[in-house]
Design a protein around this motif. Structure first.
Motif, PDB file in Angstrom:
ATOM      1  N   GLY A 104       0.854  -1.220   0.069  1.00 21.91           N
ATOM      2  CA  GLY A 104      -0.071   0.146  -0.104  1.00 21.91           C
ATOM      3  C   GLY A 104       0.792   1.195   0.058  1.00 21.91           C
ATOM      4  O   GLY A 104       0.168   2.189  -0.107  1.00 21.91           O
ATOM      5  N   THR A 105       2.246   1.015   0.272  1.00 21.54           N
ATOM      6  CA  THR A 105       2.986   2.453   0.114  1.00 21.54           C
ATOM      7  C   THR A 105       4.365   1.838  -0.503  1.00 21.54           C
ATOM      8  O   THR A 105       4.501   0.685  -0.386  1.00 21.54           O
ATOM      9  CB  THR A 105       3.467   2.883   1.647  1.00 21.54           C
ATOM     10  OG1 THR A 105       4.233   1.647   2.299  1.00 21.54           O
ATOM     11  CG2 THR A 105       2.056   2.836   2.606  1.00 21.54           C
ATOM     12  N   PRO A 106       5.090   3.006  -0.789  1.00 17.80           N
ATOM     13  CA  PRO A 106       6.615   2.511  -1.380  1.00 17.80           C
ATOM     14  C   PRO A 106       7.149   1.666  -0.335  1.00 17.80           C
ATOM     15  O   PRO A 106       8.002   0.652  -0.760  1.00 17.80           O
ATOM     16  CB  PRO A 106       7.035   3.910  -1.673  1.00 17.80           C
ATOM     17  CG  PRO A 106       5.900   4.745  -2.035  1.00 17.80           C
ATOM     18  CD  PRO A 106       4.699   4.294  -0.874  1.00 17.80           C
ATOM     19  N   GLU A 107       7.200   1.964   0.841  1.00 15.37           N
ATOM     20  CA  GLU A 107       8.145   1.248   1.924  1.00 15.37           C
ATOM     21  C   GLU A 107       7.563  -0.443   1.804  1.00 15.37           C
ATOM     22  O   GLU A 107       8.439  -0.985   1.864  1.00 15.37           O
ATOM     23  CB  GLU A 107       7.771   1.972   3.449  1.00 15.37           C
ATOM     24  CG  GLU A 107       8.687   1.222   4.260  1.00 15.37           C
ATOM     25  CD  GLU A 107       8.757   2.085   5.682  1.00 15.37           C
ATOM     26  OE1 GLU A 107       7.982   3.035   5.564  1.00 15.37           O
ATOM     27  OE2 GLU A 107       9.569   1.865   6.415  1.00 15.37           O
ATOM     28  N   GLN A 108       6.227  -0.222   1.812  1.00 16.41           N
ATOM     29  CA  GLN A 108       5.829  -1.876   1.719  1.00 16.41           C
ATOM     30  C   GLN A 108       6.084  -2.467   0.473  1.00 16.41           C
ATOM     31  O   GLN A 108       6.321  -3.719   0.353  1.00 16.41           O
ATOM     32  CB  GLN A 108       4.064  -1.787   1.772  1.00 16.41           C
ATOM     33  CG  GLN A 108       3.753  -1.771   3.286  1.00 16.41           C
ATOM     34  CD  GLN A 108       2.034  -1.722   3.210  1.00 16.41           C
ATOM     35  OE1 GLN A 108       1.493  -2.141   2.319  1.00 16.41           O
ATOM     36  NE2 GLN A 108       1.624  -1.857   4.734  1.00 16.41           N
ATOM     37  N   ALA A 109       6.018  -1.620  -0.613  1.00 17.56           N
ATOM     38  CA  ALA A 109       6.514  -2.261  -2.007  1.00 17.56           C
ATOM     39  C   ALA A 109       8.102  -2.560  -1.938  1.00 17.56           C
ATOM     40  O   ALA A 109       8.216  -3.843  -2.273  1.00 17.56           O
ATOM     41  CB  ALA A 109       6.242  -1.119  -3.076  1.00 17.56           C
ATOM     42  N   PHE A 110       8.833  -1.906  -1.343  1.00 19.57           N
ATOM     43  CA  PHE A 110      10.028  -2.394  -1.023  1.00 19.57           C
ATOM     44  C   PHE A 110      10.308  -3.498  -0.108  1.00 19.57           C
ATOM     45  O   PHE A 110      11.002  -4.703  -0.871  1.00 19.57           O
ATOM     46  CB  PHE A 110      10.813  -1.231  -0.352  1.00 19.57           C
ATOM     47  CG  PHE A 110      12.290  -1.580  -0.258  1.00 19.57           C
ATOM     48  CD1 PHE A 110      13.316  -1.423  -1.317  1.00 19.57           C
ATOM     49  CD2 PHE A 110      12.903  -2.166   1.200  1.00 19.57           C
ATOM     50  CE1 PHE A 110      14.634  -1.588  -0.971  1.00 19.57           C
ATOM     51  CE2 PHE A 110      14.027  -2.508   1.087  1.00 19.57           C
ATOM     52  CZ  PHE A 110      15.153  -2.345   0.136  1.00 19.57           C
ATOM     53  N   PHE A 111       9.595  -3.708   0.987  1.00 16.79           N
ATOM     54  CA  PHE A 111       9.824  -4.842   1.923  1.00 16.79           C
ATOM     55  C   PHE A 111       9.119  -6.140   1.266  1.00 16.79           C
ATOM     56  O   PHE A 111       9.461  -7.248   1.331  1.00 16.79           O
ATOM     57  CB  PHE A 111       9.520  -4.643   3.028  1.00 16.79           C
ATOM     58  CG  PHE A 111      10.707  -3.617   3.827  1.00 16.79           C
ATOM     59  CD1 PHE A 111      12.071  -4.024   4.023  1.00 16.79           C
ATOM     60  CD2 PHE A 111      10.262  -2.309   4.222  1.00 16.79           C
ATOM     61  CE1 PHE A 111      12.983  -3.549   4.531  1.00 16.79           C
ATOM     62  CE2 PHE A 111      11.226  -1.577   4.659  1.00 16.79           C
ATOM     63  CZ  PHE A 111      12.684  -2.101   5.208  1.00 16.79           C
ATOM     64  N   LEU A 112       7.924  -5.764   0.612  1.00 19.30           N
ATOM     65  CA  LEU A 112       7.070  -7.150   0.204  1.00 19.30           C
ATOM     66  C   LEU A 112       7.976  -7.786  -1.175  1.00 19.30           C
ATOM     67  O   LEU A 112       7.815  -8.861  -1.354  1.00 19.30           O
ATOM     68  CB  LEU A 112       5.769  -6.733  -0.108  1.00 19.30           C
ATOM     69  CG  LEU A 112       4.948  -6.861   1.053  1.00 19.30           C
ATOM     70  CD1 LEU A 112       3.506  -5.968   0.777  1.00 19.30           C
ATOM     71  CD2 LEU A 112       4.981  -7.899   1.883  1.00 19.30           C
ATOM     72  N   ALA A 113       8.441  -6.775  -1.763  1.00 18.71           N
ATOM     73  CA  ALA A 113       9.290  -7.337  -3.176  1.00 18.71           C
ATOM     74  C   ALA A 113      10.533  -7.869  -2.629  1.00 18.71           C
ATOM     75  O   ALA A 113      10.826  -9.260  -2.979  1.00 18.71           O
ATOM     76  CB  ALA A 113       9.789  -6.065  -4.004  1.00 18.71           C
TER      77      ALA A 113
END
Ligand SMILES: Cc1ncc(C[n+]2csc(CCOP(=O)(O)OP(=O)(O)O)c2C)c(N)n1
Ligand SMILES: [Mg+2]
Lengths: 576, 280
Positions: A333-342
């Protein structure tokens, strides 16, 4: 302080340059920034806009009301004049718009004329940047650093031209903006620290790189192309091969080939391209080949709205592909989540030898957020492969040997005399084609039943934000995180909470956090989605039996905005 | 030879595929290649079963998709010879687009097409190389479309190595497989392979009457004469090397893998701090 700026104009006029530059200046000055873009599927003409919000506080969404509109075309005025706040102003160049506006909320800034005097018409956009900074009372030091970084290669003359143009725009605003009552000037005793400014696509690409990505194959498709652009930009630095495939079918099959050969591989696309990849997804399931797929949604069906946003492919991602095999679906839902979920996606794809799908949408892909930092201590990297000596020293090897966990170590073909054999047909432990029922049953037991409970344990529960015992719960997934969070903050007496799902498949259990009980206890639980039918709501009902009585769905191709959503929710509450 | 012995083939007795299997094993032995030193990628069809009947590293993927998988493997590990085995339906029909682009890329993959001019596995439908007018259960009025000429297509695309073999001539075929493997660049070897069950027209006899060895003095590096040679079909069908060139392969063009294959390169995460700083 909380200001919103909108730059509107035709494609090709430089909206992106103005927007990106301003956003960077604000972030480097230490303000929190949120940007989002709205553009048409064309290279020239039409009407597009770039919206920037800046504040001293954390912000995670766009607002409807605008303080400064930079109108590069007349359409910007027609469409957005009504969005102006009481103190708001529209700046424009009458020589470009071929029209004069006399009302007090307009301010003419002759961008082109000033640019020509500073060294060339091409610098009109930097004049506009200077003018906006002048209106906000922000000085030009940081802008000048940015100009130097950007144009150093083009020579001193270009740098000076741009610096002069920005100064001229700035001065013009300071002298002529009698009505300007904005003050973004730093009134803090301790100076604000510069913040990172990152988009969803960049964060996802960087997250993949942080997981040891080595191979990315894709066919361009909005809004996923930004991921490929970012990774291609890092190709040399990180030793990654980016291959533009002839179609999405090739893209996923290349990624599977590279993964089979021993490197971490990924592909990315949007709904239409993902539809073409589906047989390959199933192949990953059958051959137990790790692969990560970014699915950046846009409104469908078919070509839909190519440049706009929607969350209508959740059920597609969950259920598509023939046969039964485990998969993981994440929706940051956020760039930070995008980073960690990737980062997590690659780890789990390789640990369990399965496909992992990361869903975003145009809104998250293109919007930029500020972050204090990304904590690199939290990234995971474990190489699960059998390589070199470790592989050579094995007495025997069967690619699909039955094991306790269902996972058979992945050998690198060529590293040892052991053969690595896999097949899209049902196969035996060696990987060779078979037809018998017993092997079939054992293989399903291995691939599916043994792995699934282990994979389930890796899934984190939904995020709760706000009241721990809420009266009102706003439920969402993926890119609506930011807007839901802000809406929760606006509820009086802290009655509300957000429940946000970013790890969706396998569906999170209630073991660690009984969110269903929380939903049962709330007086209002609303599922809010950027689609027409409420796909998460349907999934939650299927997985848990909880049925939402209230849903808010938006499917016009545009993202939710804070006050509209708050309005819809208030209406919901009034009806209770 | 026993090193290469795999499962017992499930092909029909008399199938042209048996000679391809023999020729391949002989060629590997002559080339001194061991099974673990190469990867075979195959698709779906009778031809697609090929790697199960030899012993090699194998990725038996989807119908039509051999070349993308082979490309991915080569890009990840270009020290590994990669060979693709596919049927005429598989790589001229379902996967036609990939053939065009693999040729353009000039990835150093060897493609061996078991060209029986029919869909064998699905029981006898027309394939892209079926001759115009051939009647099948699904084409009761005969095939309307013109027959695809893979050799002419490949020469037109400046494919790095273009050859045709015949399953009825195992020795010659063995030599062609060796040449294809030794050639540096994308290699297409189309192998005329009689399907004794479903293709009652293009039989061993039919081929034997027409097939001739390309003349010794023929120069396969002249593209114009190669195109003429590629167009020959009907009364006389040339087998041998039709065309070859020495274009640079894709793997050599990619700076990232100049020093070592991708799969041998370590993952360096120390640079991430610097990369994060670029966002400020
Ligand atoms: C996507 C997909 N479509 C169709 C099929 C069914 N199918 C399997 S093999 C084949 C054609 C086989 O012909 P060819 O490639 O010439 O191989 P042959 O059996 O003749 O060696 C077809 C249509 C399939 N497996 N997958
Ligand atoms: Mg065939």
């Amino acid at each position: 302080m909380d200001y919103s700026i909108k730059i509107g104009g035709e494609a090709g006029q430089g909206i992106q340059t103005i927007g990106d530059t301003l956003a960077k200046v604000f972030a480097r000055s230490g303000y929190h920034v949120f940007t989002h873009q709205d553009y048409e599927s064309r290279i020239r003409g039409g009407h597009n806009f770039y919206q920037i919000r800046l504040s001293e506080n954390h912000i995670t969404a766009s607002k409807e009301r605008i303080d400064i509109i930079v109108a590069l075309d007349r359409e910007s005025i027609v469409q957005h004049e009504k969005e102006l706040t009481e103190r708001g102003l529209i700046i424009y160049d009458s020589s470009v718009l071929r029209q004069n506006y006399r009302e007090p909320h307009f301010m003419e800034v002759p961008f082109e004329n000033i640019a020509v005097k500073s060294g060339g018409k091409i610098m009109a956009n930097i004049v506009a940047v200077g003018a906006v900074l002048g209106m906000l009372g922000i000085d030009l030091t940081i802008l000048h650093e940015i100009i130097k970084d950007a144009f150093n290669k083009k020579g001193e003359e270009v740098v000076m031209g741009n610096i002069n143009a920005s100064k001229a725009g700035h001065d013009y605003a300071l002298t002529n903006c009698q009505r300007c009552s904005f003050s973004a000037r730093n009134v803090h005793k301790t100076p604000l620290l510069p913040l990172m400014l990152i988009s969803g696509n960049e964060a996802l690409g960087l997250g993949a790189i942080s997981a040891g990505l080595k191979f990315y194959s894709a066919y361009p498709m909005t809004p996923s192309t930004g991921i490929m652009n970012y990774i291609a930009d890092k190709e040399a630095e990180y030793g990654i091969i980016v291959e533009q495939a002839e179609d999405e079918i090739a893209a996923i099959n290349m990624a599977l080939g590279a993964s089979f050969a021993g490197v971490r591989a990924m592909t990315g696309t949007s709904g239409g391209g993902f539809a073409l990849m589906v047989e390959g997804l199933s192949l990953a399931g059958m051959t137990e080949t790790p692969v990560v797929i970014a699915l950046a949604q846009r409104p469908g069906p078919a070509t839909g709205f190519p440049t706009r946003t929607e969350q209508a492919d959740l059920q597609f991602a969950l259920y598509t592909a023939h046969g039964e095999f485990p998969r993981i679906v994440f929706a940051p839902g956020t760039p930070e989540q995008a980073f960690f979920l990737a980062n997590k996606a690659f780890d789990l794809a390789e640990k369990y030898q399965i496909p992992v799908i990361i869903m975003t949408d145009q809104y998250l892909a293109d919007s930029q957020w500020t972050l204090e930092r990304i904590d690199l201590n939290s990234i995971r990297y474990t190489d699960y492969r059998l390589r070199g000596e470790g592989f050579k020293n094995l007495a025997a090897y069967k690619r699909h040997a039955f094991t306790q966990s269902g996972v058979t170590p992945l050998g690198i073909p060529g590293d040892a005399k052991h053969l690595v054999v896999t097949d899209s047909d049902e196969h035996n432990e060696e990987g060779h084609i078979v037809e018998d029922a017993a092997t079939r049953i054992n293989m399903l037991d291995k691939r599916l039943f043994k792995k699934l409970p282990l994979i389930k344990q890796e899934i984190d529960p939904p995020v709760l934000y706000g009241n721990n015992n809420p009266e009102i719960v706003l439920v969402g997934w993926g890119s609506t995180y930011g807007v839901l969070k802000e809406v929760v903050d606006m509820f009086p007496a802290k009655r509300a909470a957000m429940l946000h799902f970013s790890e969706i498949c396998p569906f999170p259990t209630t073991d660690k956090f009984d969110y269903i009980k929380m939903l049962d206890n709330a007086s209002l639980a609303v599922c809010i989605e950027n689609n027409a039918t409420g796909q998460l709501a349907r999934l939650i009902r299927a997985e848990t039996g909880f049925e939402f009585k209230h849903k808010i769905n938006k499917f016009d191709g545009r993202p939710f905005m804070v006050s509209n959503l708050l309005g819809d929710l208030t209406a919901c509450i009034d009806r209770l | 030879m026993t090193d290469y012995r795999g499962q017992h083939p499930a092909w029909c007795p008399g199938c042209g595929n048996y000679s391809i299997l023999k020729a391949f094993k002989d060629a590997m032995i002559r080339l001194n290649m061991e099974p673990h030193q190469l990867v075979i990628v195959s698709g779906i069809g009778q031809a697609g079963k090929f790697p199960h009947y030899v012993r090699c590293n194998t990725f038996n993927g989807l119908h039509g998709r051999t070349l993308p998988v082979a490309t991915g493997i080569r890009l990840a590990n270009h020290e590994m010879p990669v060979m693709a085995f596919a049927g005429d339906g598989d790589c001229y029909g379902e996967g036609g687009n990939h053939l065009i682009h693999a040729i353009r890329r000039n990835i150093n993959v060897k493609l061996f097409v078991h060209d029986n001019q029919i869909y064998g596995l699905t029981k006898g439908q027309a394939s892209p190389t079926s001759m115009e007018g051939i009647k099948t259960k699904n084409q009761p009025f005969g095939v309307f479309s013109e027959q695809l000429n893979p050799m002419a297509l490949a020469v037109a695309l400046d494919c790095s190595f273009v050859a045709r073999g015949f399953a009825g001539e195992t020795e010659h075929l063995t030599w062609l497989i060796e040449e294809a493997v030794k050639h540096k660049g994308f290699s297409l070897l189309d192998i005329l392979q009689p399907c004794v069950t479903f293709n009652k027209v293009n039989t061993y006899e039919w081929y034997k009457q027409r097939v001739y060895h390309i003349e010794l003095e023929y120069n396969p590096e002249d593209r114009t004469s190669a195109f003429n040679k590629a167009l020959e079909w009907g009364e006389r069908i040339p087998v041998g090397i039709i065309y070859q060139n020495h274009r640079m392969i894709l793997e050599e063009r990619i700076p990232i893998i100049r020093k070592a294959p991708l799969v041998r390169q370590s993952v360096d995460l120390l640079k991430l701090e610097d990369t994060l700083r670029e966002f400020i």
